[in-house]
Design an enzyme around this catalytic site. Structure first.
Site, PDB file in Angstrom:
ATOM      1  CG  HIS A   1      52.203 117.186  44.832  1.00 43.55           C
ATOM      2  ND1 HIS A   1      53.147 118.177  44.692  1.00 43.55           N
ATOM      3  CD2 HIS A   1      52.362 116.362  43.765  1.00 43.55           C
ATOM      4  CE1 HIS A   1      53.842 117.964  43.575  1.00 43.55           C
ATOM      5  NE2 HIS A   1      53.385 116.861  42.997  1.00 43.55           N
TER       6      HIS A   1
ATOM      7  CB  VAL B   1      55.254 114.387  33.384  1.00 42.89           C
ATOM      8  CG1 VAL B   1      56.296 115.450  33.697  1.00 42.89           C
ATOM      9  CG2 VAL B   1      55.880 113.208  32.642  1.00 42.89           C
ATOM     10  CG  ASP B   2      54.468 115.622  39.780  1.00 42.02           C
ATOM     11  OD1 ASP B   2      55.621 115.822  39.318  1.00 42.02           O
ATOM     12  OD2 ASP B   2      54.269 115.233  40.945  1.00 42.02           O
ATOM     13  CB  SER B   3      54.396 120.849  38.982  1.00 37.09           C
ATOM     14  OG  SER B   3      54.284 120.423  40.322  1.00 37.09           O
TER      15      SER B   3
END
Lengths: 405, 95
Positions: free
Chosen positions: A263, B36-38
């Site tokens: 990420h 929905v990620d950060s």
């Protein structure tokens, strides 16, 4: 040629905690947080007000005439810390040594203050032209170039940019060159100067900056505090350092890198654990030999539990016998310079037998269950220590140091 | 602004940020379930701040789990701004 052992024979620093090693280490080893209201920009326009700035900084004290105009603040810091490290090491540069010395420095964002001022001229003041030195001042390699010019160094020299791991990657590259015998000396570290309105606004939008202070591993931590400055060191073969009777601060024993491949902002446990393992293996150190880790410890929600878990994964039950502190609680998160400042802190810790604390410590997050050396320094003579740097985007770099042999 | 208008605008903004159909978003949808990620959350809050002309404090932002959390939070800031309170103004107090 067999690998050579690598000694650290000089150190330099400029950061919020002080403008030289004596001042900065003196402050950090006592647990003093050098965090306060931001003064270099109008912080009333920003959601956070505190930072770890280099206070009362006057470039004319360090650079004669118009020379300071050629360097962005981040490059000035690089030269200032490099001068201290070289003087500390007592190096006399002969033409042969100048040919065989490397300069490798980390930097995350380049000349942000210069870039910001150019944009202000262009977009805010609606000027039709910008300052002619914006290009040479903003390039992320500017600090390296000025360090080579300062000492007339002609060996392999370059900048490394891996966000918040930049300095550890840079120091690791320099270490490998000295170890393999490609150069006889290296000046390495990193620098950063992020206190420009555009850059602070970008961090504000990321919502990772604390409104109060930096409390790594604490349950009430609210994020990181930005810092600035530079850390530098002189590396040379241990045998050569002994032969010339140099003061040896510590040995740089190993370097481990990894990528999370996960990420662009969220860390994993496996990636950092892999880098720690590789650093230990590279240094030929067992977990039992490590008793201090200078943590990445940003005080963000994501980093601290992941870093704690990574340390537990590598050290197992032995993790309970480690002292782990985040000195970012005092000198802030200096981004591309973080690893270099923390490496110097780790070196001084091994040299003086003092483990610096995690300042501003309140109560540990239940997900963070190591000994973080809360608030007060500790006398201890570690045989070896690690300094962790992990970055947005999952690029991890860990340095392993041994106390001076 | 009545609640339903806030709700509609929040959902429309989320749909546009995440590039998903509006119909897929319910009030009780969790951001996690919507993928929905950060990073998406930061972008969403940034868009909401522009659309509603508000400032969402970081601490408030960290507590968001569902779409209704966002609607309630935005509504609270709008109401506070109407009352002349400083909550959600563009600057936070120094501490």
């Amino acid at each position: 040629m067999a690998d050579r052992r690598v000694a650290i024979t000089g150190v330099g620093i400029i950061c919020a905690a002080g403008a030289n090693v004596a001042e900065a280490w003196g402050s950090i080893q006592q647990g003093v947080a050098s965090i306060g209201p931001i003064t270099s920009v109008d912080s009333s326009l920003i959601r956070f007000q505190n930072g770890a700035e280099v206070r009362n900084y006057d470039p004319s004290q360090y650079f004669e005439g118009s020379r300071a105009d050629h360097l962005d603040r981040f490059a000035q810091f690089a030269v200032i810390a490099a001068r201290e490290a070289v003087a500390d090491a007592g190096i006399y540069f002969t033409p042969t040594l100048q040919e065989n010395t490397a300069v490798v420095c980390g930097n995350g964002g380049g000349g942000q203050i210069t870039q910001d001022s150019g944009y202000i001229d262009l977009y805010q003041r609606a000027r039709s032209r910008v300052h002619p030195l914006i290009v040479p001042r903003t390039m992320a390699s500017g600090g390296v170039s000025h360090v080579t010019m300062e000492f007339g160094i002609h060996g392999p020299s370059y900048a490394v940019s891996t966000a918040c791991s930049s300095s550890n990657h840079a120091i690791g590259q320099a270490f490998q060159m000295v170890r393999r015998g490609e150069v006889d000396l290296a000046i390495t570290g990193g620098s950063e100067a992020p206190f420009a309105m555009g850059c602070l606004k970008a961090w504000e939008a990321m919502r990772v900056i604390a409104p109060d202070t930096c409390r790594p591993f604490c349950v009430d931590r609210r994020g990181m505090i930005l810092g600035e400055g530079a850390g530098m060191m002189v590396l040379e073969p241990l045998e050569a350092a002994r032969a010339r009777g140099a003061k040896i601060y510590a040995e740089l024993a190993g370097f481990g890198m990894s990528a999370d491949a996960h990420h662009i902002t969220q860390p994993t446990v496996e990636g950092p654990a892999r880098a720690i393992r590789r650093a230990l293996a590279d240094a030929n150190l067992a977990t039992e030999q490590i008793s201090y880790i200078n943590a990445h410890g940003t005080a963000t929600p994501g980093n601290d539990p992941a870093e704690t878990a990574a340390i537990r994964e590598v050290f197992g039950p032995r993790a309970d016998r480690l002292g782990v502190s985040s000195t970012k609680s005092m000198h802030g998160h200096a981004l591309g310079a973080a690893g270099s400042i923390e490496a110097v802190v780790t070196i001084m810790s091994l040299h003086d037998g003092i483990l610096p604390p995690t300042a501003n410590f309140t109560k540990a997050d239940p997900a963070c269950d190591l000994d973080y050396i809360p608030n007060a320094p500790r006398k201890s003579r570690p045989e070896a220590a690690l300094s962790n740097s992990f970055a947005f985007g999952g690029l991890n770099a860990v340095l392993a140091f041994r106390a001076a042999p | 602004m009545p609640d339903s208008a806030v709700e509609e605008k929040v959902i429309a903004t989320l749909a546009s940020v995440k590039r998903i159909p509006v119909e897929q978003i319910k009030l009780d949808s969790s951001l996690l379930d919507l993928g929905v990620d950060s990073l998406d959350t930061f972008t969403l809050l940034f868009e909401l701040e522009s659309k509603f002309n508000i400032s969402i404090p970081d601490d408030e932002a960290r507590t968001i789990r569902t779409v209704s959390d966002i609607v309630a939070g935005v509504q609270r800031i709008l109401d506070a701004n109407k009352d002349g309170s400083t909550l959600g103004s563009t600057t936070a107090p120094a501490s």
